[in-house]
Design a protein around this motif. Structure first.
Motif, PDB file in Angstrom:
ATOM      1  N   TYR A  55     -12.272 -59.057 -59.139  1.00  0.00           N
ATOM      2  CA  TYR A  55     -12.514 -60.176 -58.236  1.00  0.00           C
ATOM      3  C   TYR A  55     -11.604 -60.075 -57.010  1.00  0.00           C
ATOM      4  O   TYR A  55     -10.483 -59.555 -57.093  1.00  0.00           O
ATOM      5  CB  TYR A  55     -12.253 -61.498 -58.951  1.00  0.00           C
ATOM      6  N   PRO A  56     -12.069 -60.597 -55.871  1.00  0.00           N
ATOM      7  CA  PRO A  56     -11.235 -60.576 -54.666  1.00  0.00           C
ATOM      8  C   PRO A  56     -10.129 -61.608 -54.728  1.00  0.00           C
ATOM      9  O   PRO A  56     -10.333 -62.748 -55.163  1.00  0.00           O
ATOM     10  CB  PRO A  56     -12.237 -60.906 -53.551  1.00  0.00           C
ATOM     11  N   GLY A  57      -8.946 -61.184 -54.298  1.00  0.00           N
ATOM     12  CA  GLY A  57      -7.832 -62.109 -54.116  1.00  0.00           C
ATOM     13  C   GLY A  57      -7.694 -62.449 -52.644  1.00  0.00           C
ATOM     14  O   GLY A  57      -8.632 -62.925 -52.014  1.00  0.00           O
ATOM     15  N   ILE A  58      -6.525 -62.166 -52.075  1.00  0.00           N
ATOM     16  CA  ILE A  58      -6.282 -62.406 -50.656  1.00  0.00           C
ATOM     17  C   ILE A  58      -6.709 -61.171 -49.884  1.00  0.00           C
ATOM     18  O   ILE A  58      -6.136 -60.093 -50.041  1.00  0.00           O
ATOM     19  CB  ILE A  58      -4.798 -62.725 -50.404  1.00  0.00           C
ATOM     20  N   LEU A  59      -7.724 -61.330 -49.034  1.00  0.00           N
ATOM     21  CA  LEU A  59      -8.295 -60.197 -48.314  1.00  0.00           C
ATOM     22  C   LEU A  59      -7.984 -60.197 -46.824  1.00  0.00           C
ATOM     23  O   LEU A  59      -8.139 -59.169 -46.168  1.00  0.00           O
ATOM     24  CB  LEU A  59      -9.825 -60.171 -48.493  1.00  0.00           C
ATOM     25  N   ASP A  60      -7.576 -61.329 -46.287  1.00  0.00           N
ATOM     26  CA  ASP A  60      -7.411 -61.445 -44.835  1.00  0.00           C
ATOM     27  C   ASP A  60      -5.982 -61.243 -44.363  1.00  0.00           C
ATOM     28  O   ASP A  60      -5.717 -61.235 -43.162  1.00  0.00           O
ATOM     29  CB  ASP A  60      -7.945 -62.785 -44.335  1.00  0.00           C
ATOM     30  N   LYS A  61      -5.045 -61.079 -45.280  1.00  0.00           N
ATOM     31  CA  LYS A  61      -3.674 -60.742 -44.905  1.00  0.00           C
ATOM     32  C   LYS A  61      -3.036 -59.933 -46.022  1.00  0.00           C
ATOM     33  O   LYS A  61      -3.436 -60.019 -47.185  1.00  0.00           O
ATOM     34  CB  LYS A  61      -2.854 -61.993 -44.600  1.00  0.00           C
TER      35      LYS A  61
END
Length: 313
Positions: free
Chosen positions: A209-215
């Motif tokens: 699953y995706p966690g923090i993708l934008d930083k």
């Protein structure tokens, strides 16, 4: 959460302390497992000092105290790990304070077997930046949007267009799920890209699953002596090492009965595109002519592959 952080150590005496202490800032980190891989520098002594200073740091070497590469070294770390969750951290990289923010929430759901996030980059010197900026620039290594777990494997192997990438430094896995579903762990005969091959298979067998993708949640430390980047840019054509990777994936796909046929065909074509790219000129023309007639999408797959185009002639 009890997280075991596995750190292979090779030629990283200047950086391993920062890596270890960046992991120890989290109370969720139950142990940091250092596996020293016969470094040519003073890394072993630094590791011994860290193990003496911090109770949560455990130091291991291979039984013969030799150099076995990153794959065997991570496997030894996995063998020694006792936490409920596994995370990885290369000895010249480091975690940021938000590293496990998403994990603390998402792993409350038992169906979440792994979580991935975004990796930033830091150049330890101007010389390192000059050498490797073309490879990493200042970009995040990340997946571009949140995906359902079933789309992660086809996305990584290039079946979902512009999917992006995630690094092993930003991956956290349920240990029991990995032990139950993934065998072997890292392929020890691959000296390069064994982490990519591991991530491909892991994303097929486990629900990631995706966690923090934008930083960034971790940082890739780039210096003049980076082993992987040095090979990629100076000593070996990237297409050569990628061919070994895709051959390995193709062999695995052929032996795995649950992989859909269209996925197997895509993997075969990626492998074939590198074979064409690296073939001698006379053989190359023959292969291109053959596949134009029998399997044109193999050629099309290759034309979209930067290494194929770069080494076509």
């Amino acid at each position: 959460m009890k997280i075991s952080v596995i750190t292979p150590v090779y030629n990283a005496e200047k950086y391993v302390t920062q890596a270890v202490e960046s992991a120890l800032q989290f109370e969720e980190v139950y142990e940091v497992i250092l596996v020293e891989d016969k470094s040519p520098d003073n890394a072993l002594e630094v590791c011994k000092q860290l193990a003496k200073k911090y109770d949560r740091v455990k130091l291991f070497q291979h039984p013969d105290k030799g150099n076995h590469g990153a794959g065997s070294t991570r496997n030894l770390g996995l063998e020694k790990a006792s936490g409920d969750f596994i995370a990885f951290l290369d000895a010249d990289d480091y975690y940021l304070p938000n590293r496990f923010d998403a994990e603390k929430e998402l792993f409350k759901d038992p169906k979440v077997e792994g979580i991935y996030g975004a990796l930033g980059v830091h150049y330890y010197s101007e010389k390192a930046k000059e050498q490797y900026y073309q490879l990493f620039k200042d970009n995040l290594t990340t997946v571009y949007k949140k995906h359902n777990p079933k789309d992660v494997f086809p996305g990584q192997i290039g079946m979902r267009g512009s999917f992006g990438l995630f690094s092993i430094d930003c991956l956290t896995i349920r240990r029991d799920a990995m032990i139950k579903k993934l065998h072997p762990f890292f392929k020890t005969h691959l000296r390069l890209h064994q982490d990519t091959e591991f991530l491909f298979r892991l994303s097929y067998y486990l629900d990631l699953y995706p966690g923090i993708l934008d930083k960034a949640v971790a940082i890739r430390g780039v210096h003049e002596n980076n082993r992987i980047t040095d090979v990629d840019l100076k000593k070996v054509k990237p297409a050569t090492t990628k061919l070994l990777l895709w051959k390995e994936i193709n062999d695995w796909a052929k032996s795995e009965n649950t992989i859909p046929n269209d996925v197997k065909v895509h993997i075969k074509r990626m492998n074939r595109s590198y074979e064409i790219a690296l073939a001698p000129i006379p053989k190359k023309w023959g292969m291109i002519a053959k596949y134009f007639i029998t399997d044109f999408p193999s050629i099309r797959s290759g034309l979209y592959n930067i290494n194929f185009r770069e080494y076509l002639f």
